[in-house]
Enzyme design. Sequence first.
Site, mmCIF file in Angstrom:
data_model
loop_
_atom_site.group_PDB
_atom_site.id
_atom_site.type_symbol
_atom_site.label_atom_id
_atom_site.label_comp_id
_atom_site.label_asym_id
_atom_site.label_seq_id
_atom_site.Cartn_x
_atom_site.Cartn_y
_atom_site.Cartn_z
ATOM 1 N N ASP A 125 -1.796 8.655 -6.415
ATOM 2 C CA ASP A 125 -0.475 8.033 -6.254
ATOM 3 C C ASP A 125 0.521 8.565 -7.284
ATOM 4 O OD1 ASP A 125 -1.952 6.621 -4.468
ATOM 5 O OD2 ASP A 125 -2.022 4.779 -5.638
ATOM 6 N N GLY A 182 0.803 -1.220 0.000
ATOM 7 C CA GLY A 182 0.000 0.000 0.000
ATOM 8 C C GLY A 182 0.833 1.267 0.000
#
Length: 404
Positions: free
Chosen positions: A175, A127
């Site tokens: 991200d 993650g």
Amino acid sequence: MSGEPADLRGPLEAFAADVECNLAEARLFRAPGRINLMGDHTDYNGGLVLPAAIDYETRILCVPSERVKLESLDVEGTVDLSAAGDEGCVEGWGRYIAGILKVLDERGRKPQGLTGVIDSSVPVGRGLSSSAALEVAFATAACALAGFELEPLELAEVCREAEERVAGVQCGIMDQAVAILAEEGTATLLDCATLKTSQIPIPPWLSVIAIDSGVERSLAGSSYNRRRRECEEALSAVQSYLPEIRTLSEIGEDRLDEAITYLDELHAHRLRHVITENARVLELALVLSRGAPEPDAATEEELRSIYAASQASLVDEYEAGHPNTNKLVEIAMEMEGCLGARQTGAGWGGSIVVIARSDAARDVVPSIAERYLNATGKTASALICAPAGGASEITGIMNQPKPT
Ligand code: GLA
């Protein structure tokens, strides 16, 4: 990067031995992993996020060549593709490379091969966005070697699109954007509707720790896409009554109660998470921006309550929790010096983020790990992260003496 980065020149010389290229032209590019301090499952709902890039990164040393040939020093997999990426073979992580080449080709990058070696200190599957770090590092290199320029957020979108095609996860922009836009010492406040950013300094008294629960995020892809669909359903139900609304985040806290009356229970839960999580991103950004040299008791309490509310919302409203990450957060929150803990990223396992007083950070880690092991039988591994800068080229590497 944390730990001594490997010198990639020897591996590149060995790997490129059969390839026609000029090693004196080698260039080094890097892109970081990320940890999200606040704002999960908001990016694809036009909301706010507050991630920081971490000092664990992916690097690629490469030279122009006829084809695209890459090797990783850390993981299995090969890449041997034509310069446009449309012919050849890839395995494993190489699919991300092929995906990036394809999307860049569609945006007009001229075919340019490159031969390179890659290494990464971003832990995979925890993650911390190891795939975004790979995508951004490679895309930065591929654009630079082809003399192809894209705006930073366009480059982020190229990488996001490649991720979606390759991994089948309809992810948001967070991200990839932070891997490009981050600045050292700060978290990046990104409004995913307008794509406006501002850098929020992380005060020196605050340490950011990523703790991996040791639980694979096996359901992450399918659950993620399902949540995304649920949010789209919630949006279209609300739009029947409030047609001017374009994203869930536009509803805002002032119209939340009204919007919920148009939804069934499940969709109301999802909406409540998104709207309250956006508010928590702003609250956290405000607390961090105060620039206090030391936190007073009220600030510490504020941080704990923002984090506790986020964790509760992710677990109860968004149902993105996992018994192990829930336990890990619970244990961390009980530690002296811990100012907040919540799961970070998509959820359903993976890592949690802990913010702790810097003077306590080193001590809380072993205590959390020990109590977690006793409670679950699983090993938690922690990384104390320094907020790093976004993707860049590291120059001058070929002139440095090689280690003996
Ligand atoms: C994953 C996705 C991001 C974001 C987070 C949840 O990391 O790639 O776009 O949606 O989950 O906040």
